[in-house]
Design an enzyme around this catalytic site. Structure first.
Site, mmCIF file in Angstrom:
data_model
loop_
_atom_site.group_PDB
_atom_site.id
_atom_site.type_symbol
_atom_site.label_atom_id
_atom_site.label_comp_id
_atom_site.label_asym_id
_atom_site.label_seq_id
_atom_site.Cartn_x
_atom_site.Cartn_y
_atom_site.Cartn_z
ATOM 1 N N LYS A 27 0.839 -1.203 0.000
ATOM 2 C CA LYS A 27 0.000 0.000 0.000
ATOM 3 C C LYS A 27 0.869 1.246 0.000
ATOM 4 C CE LYS A 27 -3.746 -0.290 2.312
ATOM 5 N NZ LYS A 27 -4.291 -0.772 3.566
ATOM 6 N N ARG A 97 -3.181 3.035 8.425
ATOM 7 C CA ARG A 97 -3.548 1.812 7.704
ATOM 8 C C ARG A 97 -2.378 0.844 7.624
ATOM 9 N NH1 ARG A 97 -5.307 4.169 2.219
ATOM 10 N NH2 ARG A 97 -6.773 2.465 2.005
ATOM 11 N N GLY A 106 -8.077 -7.374 4.388
ATOM 12 C CA GLY A 106 -8.934 -7.448 5.576
ATOM 13 C C GLY A 106 -8.317 -8.164 6.772
ATOM 14 N N MET A 108 -5.577 -7.298 8.547
ATOM 15 C CA MET A 108 -4.982 -6.445 9.585
ATOM 16 C C MET A 108 -5.858 -5.221 9.808
ATOM 17 S SD MET A 108 -0.951 -6.820 8.839
ATOM 18 C CE MET A 108 -1.094 -6.489 7.116
ATOM 19 N N ARG A 353 -3.580 -1.592 -6.203
ATOM 20 C CA ARG A 353 -2.752 -2.801 -6.105
ATOM 21 C C ARG A 353 -3.128 -3.692 -7.264
ATOM 22 N NH1 ARG A 353 -5.682 -4.816 -0.590
ATOM 23 N NH2 ARG A 353 -7.731 -5.161 -1.446
ATOM 24 N N HIS A 469 0.267 -42.533 0.366
ATOM 25 C CA HIS A 469 -0.112 -43.348 -0.784
ATOM 26 C C HIS A 469 -1.374 -42.802 -1.450
ATOM 27 C CE1 HIS A 469 -0.793 -47.017 -3.040
ATOM 28 N NE2 HIS A 469 -2.064 -46.890 -2.689
ATOM 29 N N ARG A 575 6.564 -46.098 -11.468
ATOM 30 C CA ARG A 575 6.754 -46.891 -10.249
ATOM 31 C C ARG A 575 6.200 -48.279 -10.535
ATOM 32 N NH1 ARG A 575 5.100 -41.639 -7.662
ATOM 33 N NH2 ARG A 575 6.484 -41.229 -5.898
ATOM 34 N N ARG A 631 11.391 -47.481 -12.999
ATOM 35 C CA ARG A 631 12.072 -47.786 -11.743
ATOM 36 C C ARG A 631 11.813 -49.227 -11.357
ATOM 37 N NH1 ARG A 631 10.441 -44.817 -6.337
ATOM 38 N NH2 ARG A 631 8.698 -46.285 -6.441
ATOM 39 N N GLU A 755 18.093 -40.769 -3.180
ATOM 40 C CA GLU A 755 17.031 -40.521 -2.202
ATOM 41 C C GLU A 755 17.486 -40.818 -0.773
ATOM 42 O OE1 GLU A 755 13.518 -42.775 -3.398
ATOM 43 O OE2 GLU A 755 14.751 -44.382 -4.186
ATOM 44 N N SER A 774 18.207 -39.379 -10.627
ATOM 45 C CA SER A 774 16.903 -38.739 -10.436
ATOM 46 C C SER A 774 16.694 -38.569 -8.930
ATOM 47 C CB SER A 774 15.802 -39.603 -11.046
ATOM 48 O OG SER A 774 14.559 -38.988 -10.844
ATOM 49 N N GLY A 776 14.971 -38.483 -5.736
ATOM 50 C CA GLY A 776 13.707 -38.944 -5.137
ATOM 51 C C GLY A 776 13.519 -38.168 -3.846
ATOM 52 N N THR A 777 12.953 -36.996 -3.979
ATOM 53 C CA THR A 777 12.946 -36.078 -2.839
ATOM 54 C C THR A 777 11.920 -36.444 -1.772
ATOM 55 O OG1 THR A 777 11.665 -34.649 -4.289
ATOM 56 C CG2 THR A 777 13.977 -34.075 -3.959
ATOM 57 N N ASN A 778 11.025 -37.382 -2.079
ATOM 58 C CA ASN A 778 10.127 -37.825 -0.997
ATOM 59 C C ASN A 778 10.955 -38.549 0.054
ATOM 60 O OD1 ASN A 778 7.981 -36.942 -2.583
ATOM 61 N ND2 ASN A 778 7.667 -38.952 -3.499
ATOM 62 N N ASP A 779 11.731 -39.543 -0.412
ATOM 63 C CA ASP A 779 12.562 -40.278 0.541
ATOM 64 C C ASP A 779 13.745 -39.442 1.008
ATOM 65 O OD1 ASP A 779 11.529 -42.874 1.215
ATOM 66 O OD2 ASP A 779 11.630 -43.323 -0.927
ATOM 67 N N CYS A 841 12.141 -36.458 -9.263
ATOM 68 C CA CYS A 841 10.881 -37.165 -9.491
ATOM 69 C C CYS A 841 10.068 -37.324 -8.212
ATOM 70 C CB CYS A 841 11.131 -38.520 -10.138
ATOM 71 S SG CYS A 841 12.019 -39.658 -9.068
ATOM 72 N N TYR A 861 15.687 -32.000 -15.994
ATOM 73 C CA TYR A 861 14.236 -32.130 -16.098
ATOM 74 C C TYR A 861 13.602 -32.232 -14.710
ATOM 75 C CZ TYR A 861 14.833 -37.146 -15.180
ATOM 76 O OH TYR A 861 15.149 -38.338 -14.599
HETATM 77 C C1 PEP Z 1 10.861 -40.470 -3.829
HETATM 78 O O1 PEP Z 1 11.237 -41.040 -2.816
HETATM 79 O O2 PEP Z 1 10.954 -39.246 -3.987
HETATM 80 C C2 PEP Z 1 10.266 -41.213 -4.925
HETATM 81 C C3 PEP Z 1 9.941 -40.618 -6.059
HETATM 82 O O3 PEP Z 1 9.983 -42.515 -4.686
HETATM 83 P P1 PEP Z 1 8.696 -43.028 -3.869
HETATM 84 O O4 PEP Z 1 7.802 -41.850 -3.633
HETATM 85 O O5 PEP Z 1 8.046 -44.040 -4.720
HETATM 86 O O6 PEP Z 1 9.307 -43.569 -2.651
HETATM 87 MG MG MG Z 2 11.437 -43.194 -2.909
#
Ligand code: PEP
Ligand code: MG
Length: 884
Positions: A27, A97, A106, A108, A353, A469, A575, A631, A755, A774, A776-779, A841, A861
């Site tokens: 603002k 203000r 709205g 604050m 704005r 899952h 997978r 995989r 991973e 690749s 595997g950022t979940n693990d 991935c 990628y």
């Molecule tokens: C991960 O671990 O990021 C991955 C892609 O494998 P998954 O989710 O199947 O464990």
């Molecule tokens: Mg994994």
């Protein structure tokens, strides 16, 4: 202490707007900018955002140095408007203000008409032709100040107002006379004295200090904190405070106040959209106390509304306003959301704005503005928030439809769906088979729920997080999913779903909003997605600017087709364990896992081979030569072991084992930490026959599909180079065997997932055996943070609230920690093998902030669920443009 405690705007004050929104708040920066280009903005000053932190550091007190400076800021305003703060004859009133770096509409507080007291009100009254005006302003001020600064309940004042109106037979506030309002001021002051034991503050400077402190204080209000959490706004930013000369929309019939968008924020159409009220102050429009009227004649006619539009009521001022909208759009080169006031025929702008808009409007405005020559195509690409594309890719709830919300969980997979509650997969499949829309409701999902999940319009689970899952599978399928709705429980006996004290029968209709996590009773109307037109144009421009490729995580033909339709350039993760979901296949996977010896395993694998080969061949055909990363098997045991008696009986029948033996084996295989257990390459190394079967299926399918197929085979959960070396040798041996049998060869690559932290650290050695990495950022997130991805939902909310992580690290990459490992692995891997192909991935591959990070690390990628491919394409283009 910052160098400048306040920054004036208006008159000849040097425009401070180049200090930016981070410092001045949105603002403040825009007011300074508008004043700088000569638009009619009441003069004022901004107290910048760093002071907000100082206020909190001082335990919720204004720094003395700032207090001393306020007089200087007031002097700047006084000189420009020719009035004096606290004067008995010609009093200056100000508004105070809030305004953070990004707008938090709205959330604050604001105080208007500040500077009024028993003396200045008379001065104000003496200068106005309208006798009501001064007392109306004073009673509004007491109510607002008491609410915002003194913490009194505003109902106390509204009740008094209503009683006064009843007494006088007045239907509107505007029907009250000056005398009535003066009496009301007396009553309001008595309410303050009675409730607080202290008089309403009369010293204007004390009022100002109180209001500035209250605005800073509102940064940490409950609703502001919730809004920040929902919109990923860091607590550390703080708010700025703008103090500005008041202008009055409540000075009579030639005065008005309103809000307007320069384009329609719902459709994107180029027409003025907004509302106004004659003889009113801003809060009357926003708070809906009175029903505002349309700005334009055409909008009024289209709505068949009564009451004059501004275009009819004040044609000259409206024309001036319309002209200013043009100037603002040309200057900011974007749709603006404006607040304005008309004081006795003179127009003032109080705020501008960038206008918030729907996804559809965002695309239309971006494309139109390119056509109008207002912006270039690359800027259009940067204009659209990738996350909003979600709104366009799935049917969404009609925003106008009413919602009866019965539960809220995590927004695990976007889209909206309505259907009958069903409590198990068989019922889901059966009822869906009869053409019924169903919502599958489970405590959590397991692999054999896949058919039920597929048959259902949407999925609701009591447990699980964003990468559980159910969430991963639902996103992959494009099914809306609300997971981890902690407040729900399921009574299988009674076939009911319980939420709090209420109970809902199987068959009752509910609606899920997978984008907000809301669960509603009954059917809520939806609107269908549109993928052509503006969407296609913008995506085309995005693709021209993108460097990273975008692939999809997909393993079913349907997912692969969706991925191609949304513009995926390959499969980044198939997978293979997901290919065994479904009752007729899972039994063989279970038989294999439960086998006590190699021959039992080989027998089960024999049964799986033809199905695997056929699936791979189908994927290769659909992907038409685009790269496909397959995989090898990675089934965390808890997701695959039979848990129910009926499932164990099925396995017993398929394997010829006694039920007791199956039960014993399940107990033997039970793991305390299945995510850290016998999965991934550990399974492949201990049971090389699995690798053999899968590699054979891949090579036979690739040979069968022919035509430029070049499979990429990926080994999961590797920690050491030796693990990869061992699995790789089995794949290579199998390739040689298949090629010899068929008398044909095809090129292929073997790579690995990164991973585990050890894999990232030892990436230099691992790259000696890997054709690609690749992430595997979940693990990798689970193992780096030591937080179980299946159990995180229970406490991560509190962690984010406490500022421990800025966002759920399973949704948006922890770039400081996990990101550092990715950077290290990329550098070490490429150190061994120049040009090593790198991708991501994990679920983060579809998150715009993570994609931006991947661009900075030079990844080749990103791979995400098919439904997020367009989001990733746009985010990758933006990342490339930001880097350039
Ligand atoms: C991960 O671990 O990021 C991955 C892609 O494998 P998954 O989710 O199947 O464990
Ligand atoms: Mg994994």
């Amino acid at each position: 202490m910052p160098d400048r405690l306040l920054l004036p705007f208006g008159g000849s004050a040097p425009s401070a707007h180049q200090l930016g929104k981070a410092h001045l708040g949105g603002k403040g920066a825009n007011l300074a900018e508008m004043a700088g280009i000569g638009l009619p903005v009441p003069p004022g000053f901004v107290i910048p955002t760093p002071l907000c932190a100082l206020y909190y550091d001082a335990g919720g007190r204004l720094p003395d140095a700032l207090k001393a400076k306020l007089a200087e800021g007031l002097a700047h305003i006084e000189a420009l408007v020719g009035m004096e703060f606290g004067s008995a004859t010609n009093p200056l009133l100000v508004s105070v203000r809030s305004g953070a770096r990004v707008s938090m509409p709205g959330m604050m507080d604001t105080v208007l008409n500040l500077g009024l007291n028993d003396v200045t009100v008379e001065g104000l009254a003496s200068r106005s032709a309208n006798p009501r005006f001064a007392w109306d302003s004073y009673r509004r001020f007491i109510q607002m100040y008491s609410d915002v600064v003194l913490g009194l309940d505003h109902y106390l004042f509204e009740d008094a107002l209503e009683i006064m109106k009843d007494d006088r037979g007045a239907s509107l506030d505007t029907d009250l006379t000056a005398e009535d309002l003066k009496a009301l001021v007396g009553q309001y002051q008595a309410i303050v004295l009675k409730t607080r034991g202290e008089e309403f503050p009369q010293d204007p400077l004390e009022q100002l200090e109180g209001a500035v402190a209250a605005v800073f204080g509102s940064w940490r209000s409950e609703r502001a904190a919730v809004y920040r959490r929902l919109n990923d706004i860091p607590e550390s930013w703080g708010t700025a405070v703008t103090v500005q000369a008041m202008v009055f929309g409540n000075m009579g019939e030639t005065s008005a106040t309103g809000v307007a968008f320069t384009r329609d924020p719902a459709t994107g159409d180029r027409r003025i959209y907004g509302e106004y009220l004659i003889n009113a102050q801003g809060e009357d429009v926003v708070a809906g106390i009175r029903t505002p009227h349309y700005l334009t004649l055409s909008a009024r006619e289209a709505a068949g509304a009564r009451g004059q539009s501004m275009e009819e009521a004040m044609p000259a001022v409206f024309a001036e306003l319309a002209e200013m909208f043009e100037r603002l759009e040309t200057h900011y080169r974007d749709c603006q959301d404006i607040e304005f006031t008309v004081q006795e025929g003179k127009l003032w702008l109080l705020q501008t704005r960038s206008g918030k808009r729907t996804a559809k409007a965002a695309l239309k405005m971006a494309c139109d503005m390119v056509d109008e020559g207002l912006i270039e195509a690359d800027e259009a690409v940067l204009r659209v928030d990738p996350a909003v594309l979600d709104q366009l890719l799935h049917p969404t709830l009609d925003p106008a439809a009413p919602r009866d919300i019965i539960a809220v969980g995590l927004p695990a997979s976007p889209g909206a769906a309505s259907g009958a509650i069903v409590l198990d997969s068989e019922t889901a499949a059966e009822r869906a088979g009869r053409g019924e829309d169903v919502i599958l409701v489970r405590v959590e999902t397991s692999p054999e729920d896949i058919a039920g999940m597929h048959a259902a319009r949407g999925i609701l689970t009591a447990r699980g997080g964003m990468t559980s899952h159910a969430a991963v599978v639902a996103r992959g399928m494009g099914r809306p999913c609300v997971s981890g709705a902690g407040g729900i429980s399921i009574d299988m006996e009674a076939r009911t779903l319980k939420i709090g004290s209420k109970s809902f029968r199987e068959g009752e209709i509910v609606t899920l909003d997978g984008a907000s996590g809301e669960v509603m009773l009954g059917r809520v109307a939806t609107v269908e997605p549109e993928l052509s037109g503006d969407f296609a144009r913008l995506m085309g421009w995005a693709d021209q600017h993108r460097r990273m490729k975008v692939r999809a995580n997909a393993e079913t033909p349907e997912d692969c087709r969706t991925a191609v339709r949304f513009g995926a350039e390959g499969v980044g993760l198939a997978r293979t364990e997901h290919m065994f979901f479904g009752a007729e296949r899972i039994v063989h996977v279970r038989a294999m896992i439960l086998s006590a010896d190699e021959s039992g395993r080989r027998a089960a694998l024999e049964k799986l081979l033809p199905a695997q080969r056929a699936d791979f061949a189908e994927i290769f055909r659909i992907m038409e030569g685009r790269p496909v990363t397959i995989r090898l098997l990675d089934p965390p045991l808890h997701e695959f072991l039979p848990s129910r008696e009926a499932e164990m009986a099925e396995v017993a029948e398929a394997t010829g084992l006694a039920l007791g033996a199956v039960r014993r084996r399940v107990a033997e295989l039970h793991e305390s930490n299945p995510m850290l257990g016998h999965r991934g390459c550990r399974l492949l190394i201990t049971f090389p026959e699995i690798t053999e079967m899968q590699a054979r299926a891949i090579f036979e399918a690739a040979l069968e599909a022919g035509g430029g197929v070049e499979p990429e085979i990926m080994v999961p959960l590797v920690a050491t180079a030796r693990e990869l070396e061992l699995v790789k040798s089995v794949i290579e041996r199998t390739a040689a065997e298949v090629f010899a049998e068929k008398g044909k060869t095809i090129p292929y690559t073997i790579g690995t997932m990164i991973e585990l932290p050890r894999a990232a650290l030892r990436a230099g050695e691992i790259a000696e055996h890997a054709g690609f990495f690749s992430f595997g950022t979940n693990d990798l997130t689970q193992t780096t943070l030591g937080i179980s991805r299946d159990d995180a939902a229970r406490f991560l909310g509190a962690y984010v609230d406490a500022g421990i992580y800025p966002r759920d690290p399973f949704v948006s990459l922890d770039t400081d920690g996990v990101g550092e490992l990715i950077g290290l692995a990329a550098e070490r891997g490429r150190g061994t093998r120049a040009g090593l192909k790198l991708g991501i991935c994990g679920e983060h591959g579809g998150d715009p902030a993570t994609i931006q990070f991947c661009e900075t690390q030079g990844l080749d990628y990103v791979s995400c669920s098919p439904w997020r491919v367009p989001i990733a394409r746009l985010a990758a283009a933006q990342a490339a443009l930001h880097k350039a």
